[in-house]
Design an enzyme around this catalytic site. Structure first.
Site, short mmCIF file in Angstrom:
data_model
loop_
_atom_site.label_atom_id
_atom_site.label_comp_id
_atom_site.label_asym_id
_atom_site.label_seq_id
_atom_site.Cartn_x
_atom_site.Cartn_y
_atom_site.Cartn_z
N CYS A 69 0.80 -1.58 0.00
CA CYS A 69 0.00 0.01 0.14
C CYS A 69 1.08 1.38 -0.10
CB CYS A 69 -0.95 0.33 0.85
SG CYS A 69 -2.29 0.77 1.30
N CYS A 72 0.41 3.71 2.86
CA CYS A 72 0.30 3.77 3.94
C CYS A 72 2.51 3.86 4.21
CB CYS A 72 0.39 2.09 4.35
SG CYS A 72 -1.35 1.60 4.14
#
Ligand SMILES: [Zn+2]
Length: 144
Positions: A69, A72
């Site tokens: 991600c 993230c």
């Protein structure tokens, strides 16, 4: 008598009982003797996730993330900065939802990054999407 609280060690995950005013006094873990207040996010697995979120009387802020991600990974330095600023007020923690999906599944995390604040086994608040450090700190302080 001074007020005490259960504080889960970020190193060995033993629950310590410490006086609240000791939090600013660099207390050590009674079991592994490492500093309890690190100002760093602690990486959790299924077991330690259950311990920290279930037992800690200090609010625990979990960043649900995954290595694939992008947002993230972008938020990771901000989250680490927020951990420093919130040392002694909240324990910041990270859960890799790819490695430990069992921990995240019951919470119905639909998108990552999602941050959830827990205290004594209860969810206090959650927020989705990457935030800069100052907003993470402001959000956490507004809910704890
Ligand atoms: Zn310890």
């Amino acid at each position: 008598m001074s007020e005490s609280l259960h504080y889960v060690c970020p190193h060995c995950h033993t629950t310590n009982r410490i006086a609240k005013e000791q939090l600013s006094n660099q207390p050590d873990c009674g079991s592994c003797h490492q500093p309890l207040v690190t100002g760093e996010p602690v990486a959790l697995d299924n077991d330690s996730f259950a311990r920290h979120t279930g037992r800690s009387q200090l609010p625990v802020v979990v960043d649900f993330w995954a290595p694939w991600c992008g947002p993230c990974r972008m938020m990771a330095p901000a989250f680490a900065q927020a951990a420093q600023q919130l040392a002694g007020q909240a324990q910041l923690a990270k859960l890799d939802t790819e490695a430990y999906p069992q921990a995240a599944a019951p919470l119905g995390i639909r998108s990552i990054p999602t941050m959830v604040v827990f205290k004594e086994g209860r969810e206090l608040a959650r927020i989705s999407g990457a935030l800069p450090a100052s907003e993470i700190v402001r959000w956490v302080r507004s809910v704890i």
